[in-house]
Every structure is written in structure tokens, then in C-alpha cells.
Design a protein around this motif. Structure first.
Motif, PDB file in Angstrom:
ATOM      1  N   SER A   4      -0.181  24.676   6.295  1.00 31.13           N
ATOM      2  CA  SER A   4       0.555  23.925   7.313  1.00 31.13           C
ATOM      3  C   SER A   4       1.338  22.765   6.691  1.00 31.13           C
ATOM      4  O   SER A   4       2.197  22.180   7.335  1.00 31.13           O
ATOM      5  N   GLU A   5       1.021  22.450   5.438  1.00 28.64           N
ATOM      6  CA  GLU A   5       1.785  21.410   4.729  1.00 28.64           C
ATOM      7  C   GLU A   5       3.276  21.719   4.774  1.00 28.64           C
ATOM      8  O   GLU A   5       4.105  20.839   4.992  1.00 28.64           O
ATOM      9  N   PHE A   6       3.612  22.996   4.577  1.00 28.35           N
ATOM     10  CA  PHE A   6       5.029  23.367   4.538  1.00 28.35           C
ATOM     11  C   PHE A   6       5.685  23.191   5.900  1.00 28.35           C
ATOM     12  O   PHE A   6       6.844  22.818   5.992  1.00 28.35           O
ATOM     13  N   ASP A   7       4.900  23.464   6.957  1.00 26.88           N
ATOM     14  CA  ASP A   7       5.436  23.255   8.302  1.00 26.88           C
ATOM     15  C   ASP A   7       5.727  21.774   8.536  1.00 26.88           C
ATOM     16  O   ASP A   7       6.731  21.412   9.135  1.00 26.88           O
ATOM     17  N   ILE A   8       4.797  20.943   8.077  1.00 26.56           N
ATOM     18  CA  ILE A   8       4.997  19.489   8.251  1.00 26.56           C
ATOM     19  C   ILE A   8       6.248  19.039   7.528  1.00 26.56           C
ATOM     20  O   ILE A   8       7.088  18.327   8.078  1.00 26.56           O
ATOM     21  N   ILE A   9       6.376  19.482   6.294  1.00 28.14           N
ATOM     22  CA  ILE A   9       7.536  19.068   5.502  1.00 28.14           C
ATOM     23  C   ILE A   9       8.821  19.530   6.181  1.00 28.14           C
ATOM     24  O   ILE A   9       9.764  18.770   6.351  1.00 28.14           O
ATOM     25  N   ARG A  10       8.812  20.805   6.618  1.00 26.64           N
ATOM     26  CA  ARG A  10      10.023  21.333   7.246  1.00 26.64           C
ATOM     27  C   ARG A  10      10.334  20.580   8.533  1.00 26.64           C
ATOM     28  O   ARG A  10      11.457  20.205   8.798  1.00 26.64           O
ATOM     29  N   TYR A  12       9.252  17.523   9.645  1.00 30.89           N
ATOM     30  CA  TYR A  12       9.427  16.067   9.680  1.00 30.89           C
ATOM     31  C   TYR A  12      10.235  15.490   8.525  1.00 30.89           C
ATOM     32  O   TYR A  12      10.735  14.381   8.624  1.00 30.89           O
ATOM     33  N   PHE A  13      10.332  16.180   7.413  1.00 32.85           N
ATOM     34  CA  PHE A  13      10.878  15.500   6.235  1.00 32.85           C
ATOM     35  C   PHE A  13      12.061  16.189   5.559  1.00 32.85           C
ATOM     36  O   PHE A  13      12.482  15.768   4.493  1.00 32.85           O
ATOM     37  N   THR A  14      12.601  17.255   6.175  1.00 32.37           N
ATOM     38  CA  THR A  14      13.730  17.909   5.494  1.00 32.37           C
ATOM     39  C   THR A  14      15.063  17.249   5.823  1.00 32.37           C
ATOM     40  O   THR A  14      16.036  17.467   5.125  1.00 32.37           O
ATOM     41  N   LEU A  25      20.655  19.326  -4.679  1.00 39.33           N
ATOM     42  CA  LEU A  25      19.577  20.047  -4.000  1.00 39.33           C
ATOM     43  C   LEU A  25      18.507  19.046  -3.558  1.00 39.33           C
ATOM     44  O   LEU A  25      18.029  18.252  -4.370  1.00 39.33           O
ATOM     45  N   GLY A  26      18.149  19.106  -2.271  1.00 37.93           N
ATOM     46  CA  GLY A  26      17.163  18.167  -1.733  1.00 37.93           C
ATOM     47  C   GLY A  26      15.802  18.799  -1.539  1.00 37.93           C
ATOM     48  O   GLY A  26      15.357  19.615  -2.354  1.00 37.93           O
ATOM     49  N   VAL A  27      15.133  18.462  -0.416  1.00 39.61           N
ATOM     50  CA  VAL A  27      13.780  18.939  -0.134  1.00 39.61           C
ATOM     51  C   VAL A  27      13.731  20.467  -0.107  1.00 39.61           C
ATOM     52  O   VAL A  27      14.605  21.109   0.470  1.00 39.61           O
ATOM     53  N   GLY A  28      12.693  21.062  -0.719  1.00 43.32           N
ATOM     54  CA  GLY A  28      12.455  22.492  -0.565  1.00 43.32           C
ATOM     55  C   GLY A  28      12.226  23.258  -1.846  1.00 43.32           C
ATOM     56  O   GLY A  28      11.609  24.311  -1.842  1.00 43.32           O
ATOM     57  N   ASP A  29      12.705  22.749  -2.971  1.00 43.75           N
ATOM     58  CA  ASP A  29      12.465  23.451  -4.235  1.00 43.75           C
ATOM     59  C   ASP A  29      11.416  22.677  -5.032  1.00 43.75           C
ATOM     60  O   ASP A  29      10.794  21.754  -4.523  1.00 43.75           O
ATOM     61  N   ASP A  30      11.204  23.056  -6.282  1.00 42.26           N
ATOM     62  CA  ASP A  30      10.210  22.351  -7.090  1.00 42.26           C
ATOM     63  C   ASP A  30      10.669  20.942  -7.447  1.00 42.26           C
ATOM     64  O   ASP A  30       9.847  20.057  -7.666  1.00 42.26           O
ATOM     65  N   ALA A  31      11.965  20.751  -7.526  1.00 38.88           N
ATOM     66  CA  ALA A  31      12.496  19.410  -7.797  1.00 38.88           C
ATOM     67  C   ALA A  31      13.860  19.280  -7.138  1.00 38.88           C
ATOM     68  O   ALA A  31      14.539  20.283  -6.901  1.00 38.88           O
ATOM     69  N   THR A  87      12.277   9.258  -2.523  1.00 36.65           N
ATOM     70  CA  THR A  87      11.237  10.271  -2.392  1.00 36.65           C
ATOM     71  C   THR A  87      10.016   9.627  -1.738  1.00 36.65           C
ATOM     72  O   THR A  87       9.847   8.406  -1.782  1.00 36.65           O
ATOM     73  N   LEU A  88       9.163  10.459  -1.141  1.00 39.52           N
ATOM     74  CA  LEU A  88       8.052   9.965  -0.328  1.00 39.52           C
ATOM     75  C   LEU A  88       6.765  10.688  -0.697  1.00 39.52           C
ATOM     76  O   LEU A  88       6.696  11.916  -0.584  1.00 39.52           O
ATOM     77  N   ALA A  89       5.762   9.947  -1.162  1.00 40.53           N
ATOM     78  CA  ALA A  89       4.427  10.530  -1.353  1.00 40.53           C
ATOM     79  C   ALA A  89       3.560  10.036  -0.210  1.00 40.53           C
ATOM     80  O   ALA A  89       3.351   8.834  -0.033  1.00 40.53           O
ATOM     81  N   LEU A  90       3.073  10.983   0.578  1.00 43.47           N
ATOM     82  CA  LEU A  90       2.367  10.640   1.805  1.00 43.47           C
ATOM     83  C   LEU A  90       0.969  11.241   1.771  1.00 43.47           C
ATOM     84  O   LEU A  90       0.818  12.455   1.643  1.00 43.47           O
ATOM     85  N   ALA A  91      -0.058  10.384   1.867  1.00 47.37           N
ATOM     86  CA  ALA A  91      -1.426  10.879   2.057  1.00 47.37           C
ATOM     87  C   ALA A  91      -1.808  10.629   3.505  1.00 47.37           C
ATOM     88  O   ALA A  91      -1.670   9.513   4.014  1.00 47.37           O
ATOM     89  N   LYS A 117      19.274   9.178   1.519  1.00 44.19           N
ATOM     90  CA  LYS A 117      18.695  10.475   1.882  1.00 44.19           C
ATOM     91  C   LYS A 117      17.298  10.638   1.286  1.00 44.19           C
ATOM     92  O   LYS A 117      17.070  10.282   0.123  1.00 44.19           O
ATOM     93  N   LEU A 118      16.380  11.202   2.090  1.00 42.61           N
ATOM     94  CA  LEU A 118      15.077  11.612   1.558  1.00 42.61           C
ATOM     95  C   LEU A 118      15.266  12.952   0.850  1.00 42.61           C
ATOM     96  O   LEU A 118      15.650  13.941   1.474  1.00 42.61           O
ATOM     97  N   ILE A 119      15.006  12.984  -0.456  1.00 51.53           N
ATOM     98  CA  ILE A 119      15.330  14.198  -1.231  1.00 51.53           C
ATOM     99  C   ILE A 119      14.101  14.951  -1.726  1.00 51.53           C
ATOM    100  O   ILE A 119      14.228  15.999  -2.352  1.00 51.53           O
ATOM    101  N   GLY A 120      12.886  14.416  -1.448  1.00 51.84           N
ATOM    102  CA  GLY A 120      11.703  15.138  -1.904  1.00 51.84           C
ATOM    103  C   GLY A 120      10.471  14.288  -1.757  1.00 51.84           C
ATOM    104  O   GLY A 120      10.536  13.171  -1.246  1.00 51.84           O
ATOM    105  N   GLY A 121       9.339  14.832  -2.181  1.00 52.19           N
ATOM    106  CA  GLY A 121       8.119  14.054  -2.062  1.00 52.19           C
ATOM    107  C   GLY A 121       6.885  14.894  -2.283  1.00 52.19           C
ATOM    108  O   GLY A 121       6.938  15.962  -2.896  1.00 52.19           O
ATOM    109  N   ASP A 122       5.777  14.402  -1.754  1.00 55.22           N
ATOM    110  CA  ASP A 122       4.510  15.104  -1.892  1.00 55.22           C
ATOM    111  C   ASP A 122       3.672  14.759  -0.663  1.00 55.22           C
ATOM    112  O   ASP A 122       3.681  13.620  -0.204  1.00 55.22           O
ATOM    113  N   THR A 123       2.980  15.738  -0.122  1.00 54.08           N
ATOM    114  CA  THR A 123       2.172  15.516   1.075  1.00 54.08           C
ATOM    115  C   THR A 123       0.753  15.980   0.795  1.00 54.08           C
ATOM    116  O   THR A 123       0.551  17.123   0.392  1.00 54.08           O
ATOM    117  N   THR A 124      -0.205  15.082   0.965  1.00 55.71           N
ATOM    118  CA  THR A 124      -1.594  15.418   0.638  1.00 55.71           C
ATOM    119  C   THR A 124      -2.521  14.917   1.734  1.00 55.71           C
ATOM    120  O   THR A 124      -2.125  14.112   2.578  1.00 55.71           O
TER     121      THR A 124
END
Ligand code: ADP
Ligand code: MG
Length: 321
Positions: A4-10, A12-14, A25-31, A87-91, A117-124
Motif C-alpha cells: 500500500s506504500e505505492f498507493d500512498i505515494i501515488r 498523496y505525493f506524485t 524525471l520526478g516521483v516514480g522511478d528509482d531516482a 525530497t521528503l522522507a516520511l515515517a 516541486k516534490l521530486i521523490g522521497g521515502d515512505t516508511t
């Protein structure tokens, strides 16, 4: 945080903020992929935001998102930079859609306002913690460092000081309803205004600059140490808002808040004495109050000239004490 992490990212954060020209290239790939313009220098800063430490526990999700980005923008402002992306790291301890929706709204408000622009991050999964890394550009050699203050320079501060500290006290006391000036102080705590326009205008004028996150006295000290100079500060010139004066009528207590309490996110900067007209012009152009509060001196001390009986000590706010 499972699939569900991917659903959250898609969800709320894309799609936060505006796409800078440099984004490939923004959110969605490895970098993410950014093309760096050859004629700019890249500025990078990061700030973490934890409940109980950086904001009081009952802070709304909107304000948490807003302030987490605002304090990062403030670092770019202090360097005279043009913010571009973050970029956003969110726990997160749990999935709360209302919380995420409001957090997203707070982030988006500032991202839209400052065109980044928010271009990437990590959700944990984990205890709530928000880390933002922000990047911006400045023309070569024009970013404003802490280390350039010269003896004879004038010392300035944007906005007003101490409001956030009093806002925090009000939040901690808790109340069902606040008077409008009290709400102003709470807003200053939760929604600081990053001084991006002022910082940018100061690039070729200021000799040194720092943003005030831990109190004027403590942060000014960082600027002075980096520049190897001292300062004479007149408490009579410290800018105190009408709201703070209404909440705390005693001048001496106002000065204490202004000098030693954090979270103001105003810019403290130095400039040669002959640039006073340029600084007045920045005030007119940006609408941001700018106050002359002292002078840079050769002694490696801060001489505080008091305007009233005072028992102030000489430390800024420190996370570990
Ligand atoms: P990886 O496992 O390859 O590191 P992730 O699954 O962590 O990738 O992230 C997938 C994509 O989602 C990446 O582009 C990443 O930058 C983005 N991303 C993850 N969390 C966030 C977030 N909180 N905000 C913005 N982008 C995020
Ligand atoms: Mg990967």
C-alpha cells in the motif's frame, strides 16, 4: 510499508508543486533526474521535523506539512537562493488518510507559492518523523554565507522576533478559543514565512546572512564566529509585533523572547553602511519589515545595549540542554 506504500505515494505525493524547467524525471522511478544549469550553483539543505521537539504534539497535519517545508525554504532564503525542488522522507506510525490529505495540502500550499516541486522521497512505518531535503540555485559566487561580515557593517533583521515563542506558550497552555492577536502568534509558530524574496534581493548587498531558528542571540553568534567579528546590539531596536506587545506588555520580557527563543525563521544579515538605501528599497519591494538592530565590531563579543533593567544571559536555544 508493504504494497500500500505505492498507493500512498501515488495518491498523496506524485503531484505536489510545480515542475521546474530542470526536472527530467520526478516521483516514480528509482531516482529523480535533474539537469543542472551550467550558469548556476546548486544549494542543498535538509531539516528533520519531529513531534515534541520541532512542533507541539497537537499541531494539525496541515501545519506540520506547511512548517516542515517552510523551515527548509528558510535555509535557502538565508543563502539568497531560488528554491527549485525537494525530497521528503516520511515515517508514519499508521495510515490515516485524513492526516495524509491535510499534510499534503500544507506542503502543496508552500510548494505552489514558491514554485518548487516534490521530486521523490521515502515512505516508511515508524514514529512520526518528517525529513525534507531542499535544493535551489544561485548565480556563481552570489550565495550569501555566514562568514562575510566585516567590521563597520550594519546588522539587520527581517520581520518581528519572539512571536513563535509566545505562540508556543499559548499552544502549551491550551484554550478553547484564542483572541485574534493570540491566533496571530500561534500562526507565526505554525506557519512561518520563509523570506525567499528578501534573501534573493540581498545577494549582491548582504555580506553575511543566517536564518533565526534557535533564537537571535544564539544564531547571531554562529554568524559572528564564522565571520570572526563581534557585534553591538541595541535591544531598543529589536522589532516586536503588536500582537506580542498585547500578549506580553512588559518590555523586558518581550526582549527575552526576541533574543533567546527560537522558531522565528527571520533573516539576520549584515551589509555595508552605505547600502542602507538598497535595504530600504528591498523593504518597499517585498513589503517585509527590515530593522537595523546593531553594528559589527572588531571585538569577538556581543555587546547588548539594554533599553531597560534586564537580567538576560547569553545563550540561544540548544536542542541538547
Ligand atoms: P526504492 O525502493 O527504489 O527506493 P521507493 O519504493 O522507496 O523506491 O519509492 C518509489 C518512488 O516513490 C521513488 O521515485 C521515490 O522517490 C518516491 N517516493 C517514495 N516516498 C515518497 C514520498 N514520501 N514523497 C515523494 N516521493 C516518494
Ligand atoms: Mg530502487
Amino acid at each position: 510499508m508493504s504494497e500500500s506504500e505505492f498507493d500512498i505515494i501515488r495518491k498523496y505525493f506524485t503531484d505536489i508543486g510545480q515542475t521546474p524547467e530542470a526536472l527530467i524525471l520526478g516521483v516514480g522511478d528509482d531516482a529523480a533526474i535533474i539537469s543542472s544549469p551550467a550558469d548556476q550553483e546548486l544549494l542543498i539543505a535538509m531539516d528533520t521535523f519531529n513531534p515534541g521537539v520541532h512542533f507541539p504534539e497537537p499541531t494539525s497535519a496541515y501545519d506540520i506539512g506547511y512548517k516542515a517545508l517552510a523551515v527548509n525554504l528558510s535555509d535557502i532564503a538565508a543563502m539568497g537562493g531560488e528554491p527549485k525542488w525537494f525530497t521528503l522522507a516520511l515515517a508514519l506510525p499508521e495510515l490515516e488518510h485524513n492526516w495524509l490529505q491535510e499534510f499534503r495540502r500544507g506542503l502543496s500550499a508552500l510548494a505552489d507559492r514558491y514554485h518548487l516541486k516534490l521530486i521523490g522521497g521515502d515512505t516508511t512505518k515508524g514514529p512520526l518523523s518528517i525529513t525534507i531535503q531542499i535544493a535551489g540555485y544561485a548565480p556563481p559566487h552570489q550565495a550569501i554565507k555566514r562568514s562575510g561580515a566585516q567590521v563597520g557593517d550594519k546588522l539587520y533583521i527581517t520581520g518581528t522576533l519572539g512571536d513563535a515563542a509566545v505562540g508556543l506558550e499559548l499552544c502549551q497552555q491550551g484554550a478553547d478559543k484564542y483572541l485574534s492577536y493570540q491566533q496571530d502568534l500561534i500562526d507565526r509558530l505554525n506557519r512561518p514565512t520563509p523570506r525567499i524574496e528578501v534573501g534573493r534581493a540581498l545577494r549582491t548587498i548582504a555580506t553575511a546572512c543566517i536564518d533565526i531558528s534557535d533564537g537571535l542571540a544564539g544564531d547571531l553568534k554562529h554568524l559572528l564566529v564564522a565571520s570572526q567579528v563581534g557585534a553591538k546590539l541595541e535591544t531598543g531596536s529589536l522589532p516586536i509585533s503588536r500582537s506580542l506587545q498585547q500578549q506580553i506588555p512588559v518590555r523586558d520580557e518581550q526582549i527575552q523572547k526576541a533574543l533567546y527563543y527560537g522558531d522565528d525563521y527571520e533573516l539576520c544579515f549584515t551589509a555595508p553602511a552605505n547600502r542602507a538605501d538598497d535595504i530600504a528599497a528591498i523593504h518597499l519591494q517585498t513589503g517585509c519589515q527590515i530593522s537595523l538592530i546593531g553594528d559589527i565590531t572588531p571585538q569577538s563579543t556581543v555587546l547588548i545595549e539594554l533599553d531597560s533593567e534586564n537580567k538576560i544571559t547569553n545563550e540561544g536555544f540548544n536542542h541538547f540542554t
